[in-house]
Design an enzyme around this catalytic site. Sequence first.
Site, short mmCIF file in Angstrom:
data_model
loop_
_atom_site.label_atom_id
_atom_site.label_comp_id
_atom_site.label_asym_id
_atom_site.label_seq_id
_atom_site.Cartn_x
_atom_site.Cartn_y
_atom_site.Cartn_z
N TYR A 142 0.87 -1.19 0.00
CA TYR A 142 0.00 0.00 0.00
C TYR A 142 0.90 1.23 0.00
O TYR A 142 1.82 1.33 0.81
CB TYR A 142 -0.89 -0.01 1.25
N ASP A 237 9.31 2.83 -0.50
CA ASP A 237 8.31 3.54 0.29
C ASP A 237 8.59 3.25 1.76
O ASP A 237 8.26 2.18 2.26
CB ASP A 237 6.91 3.07 -0.12
N LYS A 265 4.54 10.39 7.86
CA LYS A 265 4.20 10.89 9.20
C LYS A 265 5.35 10.89 10.22
O LYS A 265 5.40 11.76 11.10
CB LYS A 265 3.03 10.09 9.73
N1 HOZ Z 1 -3.56 3.13 5.98
C1 HOZ Z 1 -3.16 3.15 7.35
C2 HOZ Z 1 -2.70 1.84 7.81
N2 HOZ Z 1 -1.87 1.10 6.96
C3 HOZ Z 1 -4.28 3.60 8.24
C4 HOZ Z 1 -4.39 5.05 8.29
C5 HOZ Z 1 -5.32 5.56 9.36
O1 HOZ Z 1 -6.45 5.11 9.46
O2 HOZ Z 1 -4.91 6.43 10.10
#
Ligand code: HOZ
Length: 428
Positions: A142, A237, A265
């Site tokens: 992802y 990534d 983040k």
């Molecule tokens: N896509 C994030 C986990 N792989 C979750 C993001 C979120 O809900 O903060």
Amino acid sequence: MTTSETLFARAQGVIPGGVNSPVRAFRAVGGAPLFMQSAQGAWLTDADGNQYVDFINSWGPMILGHAPEVVLEAVRQALPHSLSYGAPTRREIELAELLIELVPSVEKVRLVNSGTEATMSAVRVARGYTGRAKILKFEGCYHGHGDSFLIAAGSGALTLGAPDSPGVTQGVAQDTLTVPYNDLAAVHAAIEANPDQLAAIIVEPVVGNMGLVEPAPGFLAGLRALCTQHGIVLIFDEVMTGFRLAPGGAQQLYGVVPDMTTLGKIIGGGLPVGAYGGRADIMNQVAPAGKVYQAGTLSGNPLATAAGLAQLRYLHAHPEVYEQLEATSARLADGTRQIAQELGLHYTVNRVGSMFSLFFTPRPVSNLEDAKQSDLPAFGRYFHAMLRRGIYLAPSQYEALFVSTAITDELVDKYLTACRESLIEAHA
Ligand code: HOZ
């Protein structure tokens, strides 16, 4: 009704599915999500005042636990000087210099506002640099919600059973090739079938979005060699792994240097930030140095750079953090494996540094097909049994857990006790 349930009902009237990011809705495990109101150290407090030990840590960035004083103080100092300028600032240079010093592949870097922006921009730059259209990604990886990546995507897309999102045009989809993770022969075949057409291969060097899956020996080095041989830009990534698995991320841990790296983040200490960087000749394609356009008013935001710099400087000055994370995470993961075995459940536990997953399958998990063998209803029962015991896990089998330095030995014991009881309850 609990306050969380009331808030969730209200949220569903005004926010699609009641959440601003799908995994949070708990659909993979059933029930209503908890609404959080504060957190400190290892502990989350929900809107009803219940407390939980946090093993998500905002999906990675809270390496030092929640609200560490060193980061809060930096934000306090920055706060009175306004929240956004839309003009350059000194701290952006300082953050860029630190990223270049620490991340092996990064010679130049551009700050953005999220990991999604970073990956979308990196691919555009790779296309501009190579003059080619196609990219290759791995099933179950992802890379945020950019159109090109919502093909065989992991994380929430996988959880919701829609790894190929409606709304992504056929044109975009046909420019994204997908192959199984850890399968170098499949990568080779895809390159052969699309000669001189691949701009980039993008990969989570350690996957966090189909549960935690580590690269097989030689996989990352093999990708490096194939990309060099065929003039393809290799993008790591590291939105989840950067500064978490090692100061220089997975590329430092495995000794494989990509052409470009995306970060998220973690480099904002929890505030919204992302970055993409890499070889200077590639990054010099980015406007205004070059012609590949990418921009943003909030890019390099003064509060985000203050928080990010404070956390990264702390990590840089305290390498013992990584030893502590390793020791704590080893106790958690090894203890989980042992408990499962003692209960006759020969489940798979994957761990790299401070990220780990318990897969509800005895099959070794090295790609998406393996991960999908997991017993999802049993995982859901386990998740809720843990929650009742004050342990907040990622609400999906297809996500990793993240450990912070706020997890003490006593909290490891609390987790392991809860793990044993919850596994028994889930299989009763
Ligand atoms: N896509 C994030 C986990 N792989 C979750 C993001 C979120 O809900 O903060």
